[in-house]
Scaffold this motif. Structure first.
Motif, PDB file in Angstrom:
ATOM      1  N   VAL A 187     -14.754-102.370  17.911  1.00 19.82           N
ATOM      2  CA  VAL A 187     -14.237-101.059  17.504  1.00 19.82           C
ATOM      3  C   VAL A 187     -14.766-100.702  16.112  1.00 19.82           C
ATOM      4  N   ASP A 214     -15.436-101.286   8.020  1.00 15.52           N
ATOM      5  CA  ASP A 214     -14.859-100.520   9.124  1.00 15.52           C
ATOM      6  C   ASP A 214     -15.364-100.998  10.483  1.00 15.52           C
ATOM      7  N   ASP A 241     -15.511-103.630  13.254  1.00 17.14           N
ATOM      8  CA  ASP A 241     -14.833-104.811  13.800  1.00 17.14           C
ATOM      9  C   ASP A 241     -15.628-105.265  15.029  1.00 17.14           C
ATOM     10  N   TRP A 256     -13.447 -98.458  12.812  1.00 14.99           N
ATOM     11  CA  TRP A 256     -12.277 -97.794  12.238  1.00 14.99           C
ATOM     12  C   TRP A 256     -12.724 -96.591  11.411  1.00 14.99           C
ATOM     13  N   ASP A 289      -9.322 -95.627  15.620  1.00 15.41           N
ATOM     14  CA  ASP A 289     -10.409 -96.512  16.017  1.00 15.41           C
ATOM     15  C   ASP A 289     -11.154 -95.913  17.203  1.00 15.41           C
ATOM     16  N   ARG A 316     -11.606 -94.426   8.702  1.00 21.38           N
ATOM     17  CA  ARG A 316     -10.574 -94.461   7.664  1.00 21.38           C
ATOM     18  C   ARG A 316     -10.765 -93.391   6.597  1.00 21.38           C
TER      19      ARG A 316
END
Length: 403
Positions: free
Chosen positions: A242, A235, A237, A244, A268, A246
């Protein structure tokens, strides 16, 4: 009397109220065990057992008569006791997985308060006055407005369902209001800038651990406890800075489980450089810990977890409570800082420093910006002073222009 419909009976002692209650069990059309209860008048155990036996005979006779009237067909849905109808509604939602297990668990908690009063009242017979007496009794039992409100909303929702399916014509709870919720914790217990700096200084002196890394994540992103526990390395990035969101770790009847974020969609949030540095250091430490346990850290590994899985949200709260007790950290309301208060801290400071409300709302995972404003509009103690200063400046400028 033939085959008994009520296949079991129990005498229950309500020590808090100093009374006995009788409980009868039977099987519904799906062969699932159901219960009805009744508060007994007897004060002694022997007399209560006798009253229970008499009540059971009375209920058997009523059931037999209803079968005679209907030619052996079960009672119409409108004649179903309210507690049974609510229970069946919850069961149906659970079977179809229409709502989260955590919500099902909450519904079943609220059902207890409905069943205590409405185990014999038929859906079609419920009147507004009955609901008002029910609420008054719960208030008398010193149930919190929040507890009463949850039970009230569940019953109202189920009765609206009964209207939609043609069981009843109108909802008697539409004319009734539950007690207003009293906010026992006045205001949002966030950290101001000075206290935040002190906390960060203290955290920097501690060795990285699941609870300290969780604190860094919450303070830098404002995401929820369950979402923090649900983060996996995939998750992150780093290139686009960022994170994420999820999944989340929810709590249901069977324990913790992985679920979708609260708004049922991924989102995000910005990954600040300072948080990225913490996560990189933690990843190396976690990789070594996994190796020591003959496991490999991979993209699906939970950031705060171990080789067996995720970090339990309840454990996070307990670990954080122990840590803040040691650090002596308190928020603007003077209370010891809960883990959820870290989310409040991020939101209040973001708004105070000019971040637009839509961005704040998106980070927090609120359904809309109005929800964010409702929660945090008055959370910043200096907001009114700044607003007054801005207006005063504008007025002075206007006066200077008009001269």
């Amino acid at each position: 009397m033939g085959t008994l419909y009520y296949t079991g009976q129990e005498l229950l002692e309500d020590k808090k109220r100093g009374k006995f209650r009788g409980r009868l069990s039977y099987r519904d059309t799906n062969n699932k065990r159901r219960y009805i209860t009744r508060t007994l008048n007897a004060t002694g155990k022997r007399a209560a057992n006798a009253e229970l036996a008499a009540w059971r005979q009375e209920k058997e006779r009523e059931h037999s008569e209803s079968l005679d009237r209907s030619g052996g067909i079960s009672l119409p849905v409108a004649d179903t006791p309210i507690s049974d109808y609510v229970s069946q509604y919850i069961d149906a939602k659970e079977r179809t997985k229409a709502i989260e297990p955590s919500t099902i668990s909450s519904y079943r908690d609220s059902l207890r308060y409905i069943a205590a009063t409405f185990s014999e009242t038929r859906i079609k017979d419920l009147q507004p006055i009955d609901a008002e007496k029910w609420i008054a009794e719960l208030v008398k039992e010193d149930r919190s407005p929040s507890t009463i409100g949850k039970a009230f909303r569940l019953l109202k929702m189920v009765l609206n369902n009964a209207i939609a399916t043609g069981v009843i014509d109108k909802n008697p709870l539409s004319l009734v209001k539950p007690p207003k919720r009293v906010n026992k914790k006045q205001g949002i217990n966030a950290l101001d800038e000075t206290a935040l700096a002190e906390l960060l200084d203290k955290l920097s002196l501690l060795e990285l651990s699941p609870v300290t890394v969780a604190a860094y994540i919450a303070l830098n992103t404002g995401i929820r406890r369950g979402e923090v526990c649900g983060l996996q390395w995939r998750d992150i990035d780093a290139d686009n800075r960022v994170i994420w969101i999820r999944r989340s770790i929810g709590l249901g009847k069977g324990g913790a489980y992985i679920k979708q974020p609260k708004t049922d969609k991924a989102r995000d949030v910005v990954l600040p450089d300072t948080l990225l540095e913490v996560l990189e250091q933690w990843q190396e430490k976690q990789r070594q810990t996994f190796a020591d346990n003959m496991a490999s850290l991979n993209p699906n590994s939970f950031i705060l977890g171990d080789a067996l899985g995720y970090y339990h949200p309840d454990r996070l709260s307990k670990d954080w409570a122990s840590l803040t007790k040691m650090l002596g950290t308190r928020g603007t309301e003077g209370r010891r800082l809960s883990f959820h208060d870290l989310r409040h801290t991020w939101a209040t400071l973001a708004l105070a420093h000019g971040m637009d409300v839509k961005t704040v709302s998106s980070n927090l995972g609120h359904a809309n910006a109005a929800m964010t404003l409702n929660v945090y509009a008055s959370a910043d103690p200096d907001a009114k002073r700044r607003a007054a200063g801005i207006v005063e400046c504008l007025m002075r400028c206007d006066q200077s222009t008009n001269r």
